[in-house]
Design a protein around this motif. Structure first.
Motif, PDB file in Angstrom:
ATOM      1  N   LEU A 237     -33.285 -15.048   1.641  1.00  0.00           N
ATOM      2  CA  LEU A 237     -33.725 -14.021   2.584  1.00  0.00           C
ATOM      3  C   LEU A 237     -32.871 -14.010   3.847  1.00  0.00           C
ATOM      4  O   LEU A 237     -32.487 -15.064   4.352  1.00  0.00           O
ATOM      5  N   PRO A 238     -32.594 -12.818   4.383  1.00  0.00           N
ATOM      6  CA  PRO A 238     -31.952 -12.730   5.705  1.00  0.00           C
ATOM      7  C   PRO A 238     -33.011 -12.813   6.808  1.00  0.00           C
ATOM      8  O   PRO A 238     -34.149 -12.370   6.622  1.00  0.00           O
ATOM      9  N   PHE A 239     -32.639 -13.395   7.945  1.00  0.00           N
ATOM     10  CA  PHE A 239     -33.582 -13.561   9.051  1.00  0.00           C
ATOM     11  C   PHE A 239     -33.068 -12.825  10.287  1.00  0.00           C
ATOM     12  O   PHE A 239     -31.927 -13.018  10.711  1.00  0.00           O
ATOM     13  N   CYS A 240     -33.932 -11.961  10.843  1.00  0.00           N
ATOM     14  CA  CYS A 240     -33.570 -11.196  12.041  1.00  0.00           C
ATOM     15  C   CYS A 240     -33.999 -11.924  13.315  1.00  0.00           C
ATOM     16  O   CYS A 240     -33.370 -11.788  14.355  1.00  0.00           O
ATOM     17  N   ILE A 241     -35.098 -12.669  13.224  1.00  0.00           N
ATOM     18  CA  ILE A 241     -35.625 -13.395  14.385  1.00  0.00           C
ATOM     19  C   ILE A 241     -35.382 -14.881  14.163  1.00  0.00           C
ATOM     20  O   ILE A 241     -35.567 -15.387  13.053  1.00  0.00           O
ATOM     21  N   HIS A 242     -34.964 -15.580  15.199  1.00  0.00           N
ATOM     22  CA  HIS A 242     -34.621 -16.996  15.058  1.00  0.00           C
ATOM     23  C   HIS A 242     -35.499 -17.908  15.914  1.00  0.00           C
ATOM     24  O   HIS A 242     -35.132 -19.036  16.200  1.00  0.00           O
ATOM     25  N   MET A 243     -36.655 -17.396  16.313  1.00  0.00           N
ATOM     26  CA  MET A 243     -37.613 -18.218  17.072  1.00  0.00           C
ATOM     27  C   MET A 243     -38.889 -18.333  16.249  1.00  0.00           C
ATOM     28  O   MET A 243     -39.547 -17.331  15.958  1.00  0.00           O
ATOM     29  N   ILE A 244     -39.229 -19.555  15.865  1.00  0.00           N
ATOM     30  CA  ILE A 244     -40.393 -19.790  15.015  1.00  0.00           C
ATOM     31  C   ILE A 244     -41.655 -19.906  15.864  1.00  0.00           C
ATOM     32  O   ILE A 244     -41.735 -20.773  16.736  1.00  0.00           O
ATOM     33  N   PRO A 245     -42.660 -19.066  15.621  1.00  0.00           N
ATOM     34  CA  PRO A 245     -43.915 -19.151  16.384  1.00  0.00           C
ATOM     35  C   PRO A 245     -44.820 -20.256  15.845  1.00  0.00           C
ATOM     36  O   PRO A 245     -45.965 -20.028  15.468  1.00  0.00           O
ATOM     37  N   HIS A 246     -44.274 -21.456  15.779  1.00  0.00           N
ATOM     38  CA  HIS A 246     -44.989 -22.582  15.174  1.00  0.00           C
ATOM     39  C   HIS A 246     -44.368 -23.861  15.715  1.00  0.00           C
ATOM     40  O   HIS A 246     -43.297 -23.825  16.327  1.00  0.00           O
ATOM     41  N   PHE A 247     -45.020 -25.008  15.483  1.00  0.00           N
ATOM     42  CA  PHE A 247     -44.450 -26.265  15.970  1.00  0.00           C
ATOM     43  C   PHE A 247     -43.656 -26.990  14.889  1.00  0.00           C
ATOM     44  O   PHE A 247     -43.095 -28.049  15.125  1.00  0.00           O
ATOM     45  N   PHE A 248     -43.592 -26.415  13.676  1.00  0.00           N
ATOM     46  CA  PHE A 248     -42.718 -26.943  12.637  1.00  0.00           C
ATOM     47  C   PHE A 248     -42.378 -25.802  11.680  1.00  0.00           C
ATOM     48  O   PHE A 248     -42.923 -24.695  11.789  1.00  0.00           O
ATOM     49  N   CYS A 249     -41.453 -26.050  10.765  1.00  0.00           N
ATOM     50  CA  CYS A 249     -40.984 -25.006   9.843  1.00  0.00           C
ATOM     51  C   CYS A 249     -41.940 -24.864   8.670  1.00  0.00           C
ATOM     52  O   CYS A 249     -41.746 -25.472   7.605  1.00  0.00           O
TER      53      CYS A 249
ATOM     54  N   SER B  79     -38.379 -12.992   8.433  1.00  0.00           N
ATOM     55  CA  SER B  79     -37.402 -12.298   7.592  1.00  0.00           C
ATOM     56  C   SER B  79     -37.461 -10.794   7.833  1.00  0.00           C
ATOM     57  O   SER B  79     -38.544 -10.213   8.037  1.00  0.00           O
ATOM     58  N   CYS B  80     -36.292 -10.147   7.797  1.00  0.00           N
ATOM     59  CA  CYS B  80     -36.230  -8.695   7.988  1.00  0.00           C
ATOM     60  C   CYS B  80     -36.082  -7.963   6.650  1.00  0.00           C
ATOM     61  O   CYS B  80     -35.685  -6.798   6.611  1.00  0.00           O
ATOM     62  N   SER B  81     -36.365  -8.646   5.534  1.00  0.00           N
ATOM     63  CA  SER B  81     -36.315  -8.006   4.221  1.00  0.00           C
ATOM     64  C   SER B  81     -37.677  -8.124   3.547  1.00  0.00           C
ATOM     65  O   SER B  81     -38.612  -8.731   4.082  1.00  0.00           O
ATOM     66  N   ASP B  82     -37.771  -7.565   2.362  1.00  0.00           N
ATOM     67  CA  ASP B  82     -39.025  -7.575   1.614  1.00  0.00           C
ATOM     68  C   ASP B  82     -39.330  -8.990   1.113  1.00  0.00           C
ATOM     69  O   ASP B  82     -38.509  -9.624   0.458  1.00  0.00           O
ATOM     70  N   THR B  83     -40.519  -9.491   1.443  1.00  0.00           N
ATOM     71  CA  THR B  83     -40.923 -10.844   1.040  1.00  0.00           C
ATOM     72  C   THR B  83     -42.048 -10.816   0.004  1.00  0.00           C
ATOM     73  O   THR B  83     -42.758 -11.802  -0.169  1.00  0.00           O
ATOM     74  N   SER B  84     -42.193  -9.663  -0.677  1.00  0.00           N
ATOM     75  CA  SER B  84     -43.288  -9.536  -1.649  1.00  0.00           C
ATOM     76  C   SER B  84     -43.156 -10.534  -2.792  1.00  0.00           C
ATOM     77  O   SER B  84     -44.159 -11.064  -3.284  1.00  0.00           O
ATOM     78  N   LEU B  85     -41.916 -10.827  -3.220  1.00  0.00           N
ATOM     79  CA  LEU B  85     -41.712 -11.813  -4.292  1.00  0.00           C
ATOM     80  C   LEU B  85     -42.142 -13.198  -3.831  1.00  0.00           C
ATOM     81  O   LEU B  85     -42.800 -13.935  -4.576  1.00  0.00           O
ATOM     82  N   ASN B  86     -41.782 -13.554  -2.600  1.00  0.00           N
ATOM     83  CA  ASN B  86     -42.189 -14.844  -2.041  1.00  0.00           C
ATOM     84  C   ASN B  86     -43.704 -14.948  -1.957  1.00  0.00           C
ATOM     85  O   ASN B  86     -44.290 -15.988  -2.304  1.00  0.00           O
ATOM     86  N   ASP B  87     -44.341 -13.868  -1.499  1.00  0.00           N
ATOM     87  CA  ASP B  87     -45.806 -13.853  -1.400  1.00  0.00           C
ATOM     88  C   ASP B  87     -46.456 -13.974  -2.776  1.00  0.00           C
ATOM     89  O   ASP B  87     -47.472 -14.657  -2.931  1.00  0.00           O
ATOM     90  N   LEU B  88     -45.852 -13.306  -3.761  1.00  0.00           N
ATOM     91  CA  LEU B  88     -46.388 -13.373  -5.122  1.00  0.00           C
ATOM     92  C   LEU B  88     -46.296 -14.795  -5.673  1.00  0.00           C
ATOM     93  O   LEU B  88     -47.247 -15.292  -6.294  1.00  0.00           O
ATOM     94  N   VAL B  89     -45.170 -15.463  -5.413  1.00  0.00           N
ATOM     95  CA  VAL B  89     -44.985 -16.840  -5.878  1.00  0.00           C
ATOM     96  C   VAL B  89     -45.970 -17.772  -5.178  1.00  0.00           C
ATOM     97  O   VAL B  89     -46.532 -18.686  -5.793  1.00  0.00           O
ATOM     98  N   ILE B  90     -46.189 -17.552  -3.876  1.00  0.00           N
ATOM     99  CA  ILE B  90     -47.148 -18.379  -3.137  1.00  0.00           C
ATOM    100  C   ILE B  90     -48.530 -18.284  -3.776  1.00  0.00           C
ATOM    101  O   ILE B  90     -49.216 -19.298  -3.970  1.00  0.00           O
ATOM    102  N   VAL B  91     -48.941 -17.061  -4.121  1.00  0.00           N
ATOM    103  CA  VAL B  91     -50.275 -16.870  -4.696  1.00  0.00           C
ATOM    104  C   VAL B  91     -50.351 -17.437  -6.112  1.00  0.00           C
ATOM    105  O   VAL B  91     -51.279 -18.183  -6.444  1.00  0.00           O
ATOM    106  N   THR B  92     -49.366 -17.101  -6.967  1.00  0.00           N
ATOM    107  CA  THR B  92     -49.426 -17.532  -8.371  1.00  0.00           C
ATOM    108  C   THR B  92     -49.240 -19.039  -8.515  1.00  0.00           C
ATOM    109  O   THR B  92     -50.007 -19.711  -9.211  1.00  0.00           O
TER     110      THR B  92
END
Length: 208
Positions: A98-110, A119-132
């Motif tokens: 995935l390409p990333f447009c923003i480089h500041m993580i709103p979290h205390f770890f990755c 990410s500035c692209s479609d993450t539907s595949l990643n979301d599908l893998v997370i669920v399945t």
């Protein structure tokens, strides 16, 4: 397991607090996420193995030494590590595409969810893998744990002995507490849609 699980994130947080430089390279961020997922899933399978161990010790005490030999325990741990590494590798490989447009993580770890939001692209595949994949490595072990405790409960009902019930509760009490805390947070973080969860709640849950 708890020591390795905590060391993935805590040492970086302490370093950031000491140097006052909240920065992490992309490679280290991906590595941190990969190890975090691996240890999370290993923890999940070990909780399941412990539930099976308690089921055997309470419901089949005479056969316990036969079923829970050293080789059997080694096999359970080995399979847990293999499955967790395969799961983490799958998420990591998909994320690195995935390409990333923003480089500041709103979290205390990755965290995986936090990185996908950058990410500035479609993450539907990643979301599908997370669920399945999540259903297979989180829900299925949880079902096995519930079945183990269901059998333990039935055994307690068949033997109406206060001493037996107290022994079962003392054996399983801490494990039940750990299972409830662990799965309540994991399901809330990764299997509930991110739009329904605020970033503050996600961070607090991650601390837990």
């Amino acid at each position: 397991m708890d020591l390795t699980f905590s060391s993935v994130t805590v040492h970086k947080i302490l370093m950031d607090m000491y140097t006052e430089k909240e920065y992490i390279s992309f490679a280290r961020c991906i590595a941190q996420m990969c190890f975090f997922i691996s240890f999370t899933v290993v923890d999940n399978f070990l909780l399941t193995s412990m539930a099976y161990d308690q089921y055997m010790s309470i419901c089949h005490p005479l056969h316990y030494t036969t079923f829970m030999r050293e080789g059997q325990c080694t096999l359970l741990v080995t399979v847990s590590w293999i499955l967790s590494c395969a799961n983490a590798s799958c998420h990591t490989l998909l994320l690195t595409q995935l390409p990333f447009c923003i480089h500041m993580i709103p979290h205390f770890f990755c965290d995986l969810g936090a990185l996908l939001k950058l990410s500035c692209s479609d993450t539907s595949l990643n979301d599908l893998v997370i669920v399945t994949v999540g259903l297979s490595v989180i829900i299925l072990p949880l079902i096995c744990i519930l079945l183990s405790y269901g059998c333990i409960g039935i055994t307690n009902l068949k033997v109406p002995s206060t001493k037996f019930i107290c022994k079962a509760l003392s054996t399983c009490g801490s494990h039940i507490s750990g299972v409830f805390l662990y799965y309540r947070i994991i399901i809330g973080l990764y299997l509930v849609p991110s739009s329904s969860t605020s970033s503050d709640k996600v961070i607090i849950s991650s601390v837990m």
